[in-house]
Design an enzyme around this catalytic site. Structure first.
Site, PDB file in Angstrom:
ATOM      1  N   LYS A   1      47.198  -7.067  30.848  1.00 19.42           N
ATOM      2  CA  LYS A   1      48.317  -6.657  31.707  1.00 19.42           C
ATOM      3  C   LYS A   1      49.585  -7.387  31.274  1.00 19.42           C
ATOM      4  O   LYS A   1      49.544  -8.568  30.931  1.00 19.42           O
ATOM      5  CB  LYS A   1      47.980  -6.995  33.166  1.00 19.42           C
ATOM      6  CG  LYS A   1      49.017  -6.509  34.174  1.00 19.42           C
ATOM      7  CD  LYS A   1      48.574  -6.857  35.605  1.00 19.42           C
ATOM      8  CE  LYS A   1      49.553  -6.326  36.638  1.00 19.42           C
ATOM      9  NZ  LYS A   1      49.111  -6.650  38.020  1.00 19.42           N
TER      10      LYS A   1
ATOM     11  N   SER B   1      48.811  -2.729  41.278  1.00 19.97           N
ATOM     12  CA  SER B   1      49.825  -2.736  40.253  1.00 19.97           C
ATOM     13  C   SER B   1      49.271  -2.721  38.831  1.00 19.97           C
ATOM     14  O   SER B   1      49.992  -2.379  37.896  1.00 19.97           O
ATOM     15  CB  SER B   1      50.717  -3.959  40.424  1.00 19.97           C
ATOM     16  OG  SER B   1      49.977  -5.143  40.149  1.00 19.97           O
TER      17      SER B   1
ATOM     18  N   SER C   1      45.618  -5.479  43.549  1.00 19.73           N
ATOM     19  CA  SER C   1      46.151  -4.888  42.322  1.00 19.73           C
ATOM     20  C   SER C   1      45.150  -4.751  41.175  1.00 19.73           C
ATOM     21  O   SER C   1      45.467  -4.137  40.158  1.00 19.73           O
ATOM     22  CB  SER C   1      47.353  -5.697  41.823  1.00 19.73           C
ATOM     23  OG  SER C   1      48.492  -5.357  42.565  1.00 19.73           O
TER      24      SER C   1
END
Lengths: 476, 107
Positions: A82, A157, A181
């Site tokens: 990420k 997210s 997330s």
């Protein structure tokens, strides 16, 4: 090309094939990179592809095989990271314009441990700006699309990481979970997503959002793969004083079943707002465990209904302090032409941050400001204690808690993006684990109208072994 | 809690953000709705409940201190390498205060 792969390998099978010469790490890496090249223009899951590094890391694994050395736990496994985790020299944007040109001078501990275990890092994944969002629509670099239906969101997210694994562009991916997330996008994309106990994995090198809530964790195609990644990353790191010194078990006992296991079912998670299709899938998952010898216990988490309000006070307060560092001085975007320092701060931040980040900084500033601190921030910290106590009491009566991960399957792009409060409420089942600091994992549990449904297993602090054993029993 | 445009602008200034007029109105409406939702916490009596600022790690783990020894750090060249404006290992920023108008005329 179909964006959901027909066949998937596991970490164990891929490592074995590399070790016995059936394939090479370079071939595995090249296959992942060519899949990224084919699918990413549609899915927008990767913000950067690190092909040169990946091939060099793969070649190092192949050299080990040729030298007859034993393979490490992740040798030759393609992993996506990420974009709020730093890797030395690799652009790290956090999905924000404000960090468009940032090149970190160091590497996150979690990533470093993956690399030491032989992982092949294929790229950095798209996410909501500074990990703030539940749909990935808040990225400054465009939304990520769900491979099950490209008109739908992947969740957020960590949407890019979920999609990277769901579409077979990587075998593992790292995300961060502040209020769901990792687990919510895992649920919406049909993969396993694990948020460890607060402190289980070092946060060093994770760009901070809510420091008392943030945890790094893996996405994988199976519970077993997720447990391998957890094992590699877990454990104390002197560079993060909140990382736990608790001993790290090997998380390998996945197959000993759930006979006699007490499963808590909290009524509050099955009340209004849960879609019918999701309820059916989750109930059938619970039934599966019951057939394997687990017993279910009705439990109550009475303060659950206050969790979303509590969370969005704590998280925005922490975000407003953490994001104060983006001021155009040490790194990131600086507005041109400001004559005075304060003007430079104001203009750099206003031009660099997107609307959701501004909204949360504003909310956080407000709840911490003189006159409102007691009514909001201090109140929320006390409610947080009540929520943690609910879990303490519940875990006397049960070993794990099973719930839906998300109230519904993947929603349409644009469906909730105009209504921040509705978007916040889509985190309702995941945020309690972050407030209490306990671990949680989302496992695929069937589909509803062609879209994946996730089941969430929660466990007490440092209860990952029992959590993974229950998750594995849902999976088989 | 409903908040006014003025409070939004004051909060923005505290957070070092500039908001165009149309954003201020939109934020006032959205923040009012979100804060009204948060107001439900007021229903709970929390008088005797201690605040929890962090997950309670201390109960699970004995903390130990690391040895207090000097270790290598990034160094100023690397630490300032990402600065939008730097000068020989320093961060360069615009003036913190402005000069008084008369001094300006004289210079």
């Amino acid at each position: 090309m179909n964006s959901i792969p027909e066949h998937r390998s596991t970490i164990a099978l891929t490592r074995a094939a590399i070790a016995n010469g059936t394939t090479t790490a370079r071939a595995v890496a090249e296959a992942a990179l060519s899949r990224i090249e084919a699918l990413n223009p549609r899915l927008n899951a990767f913000l950067a592809v690190t092909a040169d590094t990946a091939l060099a890391q793969a070649d190092a694994t192949d050299a080990r095989v040729r030298a007859g050395e034993q393979l490490r736990p992740l040798d030759g496994i393609p992993v996506a990271i990420k974009d709020n985790l730093v890797i030395e020299g690799v652009a790290t944007t956090c999905g924000s314009r404000i960090l468009e040109n940032y090149r970190p001078p160091y590497t996150a501990t979690a990533v470093e441990r993956l690399c030491e275990a032989g992982a092949v890092i294929v790229g950095k994944t798209n996410c909501d700006e500074f990990a703030m969002g539940s749909s990935n629509e808040n990225s400054a670099y465009g939304p990520v699309r769900n491979p099950w239906d490209e008109e739908r969101v992947p969740g957020g997210s960590s949407g890019g990481s979920a999609v990277a694994v769901a579409s077979g562009m990587a075998m593992l991916a790292l995300g961060s979970d502040t209020g769901g997330s990792i687990r919510q996008p895992a649920s919406l994309c049909g993969v396993v997503g694990l948020k460890p106990t607060y402190g289980r994995i070092s946060r060093y090198g994770l760009v901070a959002f809510g420091s008392s809530l943030d945890q790094i964790g893996p996405f994988a195609a199976s519970v077993e793969d997720a447990s391998v990644a957890l094992r590699v990353m877990a454990g104390h790191d002197e560079r993060d004083s909140t990382s736990s010194e608790a001993p790290v078990p090997d998380f390998a006992d996945l197959e000993s079943g759930v006979d006699g296991l007490r499963i808590g079912i909290p009524a509050e998670f099955f009340a209004d707002g849960l879609s019918e299709g999701t309820r059916e899938c989750v109930e059938s998952g619970i039934e599966r465990l019951r057939k394997r010898g687990a017993t279910t216990v009705d439990i109550s988490l009475p303060h659950m209904k206050y969790a979303t309000a509590c969370y969005y006070i704590v998280a925005t307060a922490e975000a407003s302090s953490n994001l104060a560092r983006f001021d155009g001085v040490r790194y990131g975007y600086r507005a041109e032409g400001a004559e005075l320092l304060r003007e430079m701060y104001m203009r750099s931040r206003s031009e660099g941050f997107g609307p959701e980040v501004k909204r949360r900084i504003m909310l956080g500033t407000y709840v911490l400001s003189s006159g409102y601190y007691d009514a909001y921030y201090d109140k929320a910290l006390r409610v947080r204690t009540l929520i943690e106590n609910d879990f303490r009491k519940a875990f006397v009566e049960c070993d794990v808690i099973l719930t839906p991960t998300s109230p519904s399957t993947a929603f349409r792009l644009g469906e909730k993006s105009g209504d921040p409060l509705q978007m916040y409420l889509s985190d309702v089942y995941t945020i309690t684990a972050n407030l209490a600091g306990i671990p949680g994992v989302s496992i695929p549990c069937g589909t509803s109208e062609g879209l994946p449904v996730g089941l969430q297993v929660l466990a007490p602090h440092f209860g990952e072994p029992v959590m993974l054993r229950a998750a594995r029993a849902v999976e088989v | 809690m409903s908040i006014s445009r003025e409070v939004v602008l004051k909060t923005a200034a505290l957070a070092h953000l500039e908001l165009p007029a149309e954003d201020a109105d939109r934020f006032a409406a959205q923040m009012s709705e979100i804060l009204a939702y948060m107001d439900q916490l007021a229903e709970l009596d929390t008088a005797g409940v201690p605040p929890m600022s962090h997950s309670t790690l201390a109960e699970h783990v004995e903390r130990t201190w690391r040895a207090d020894i000097v270790k290598p750090s990034l160094g100023s060249a690397l630490a300032t390498a990402n600065a939008p404006e730097g000068f020989g290992g320093y961060f360069k920023v615009p003036s913190v205060i402005t000069r008084a108008p008369r001094e300006r005329e004289e210079s």
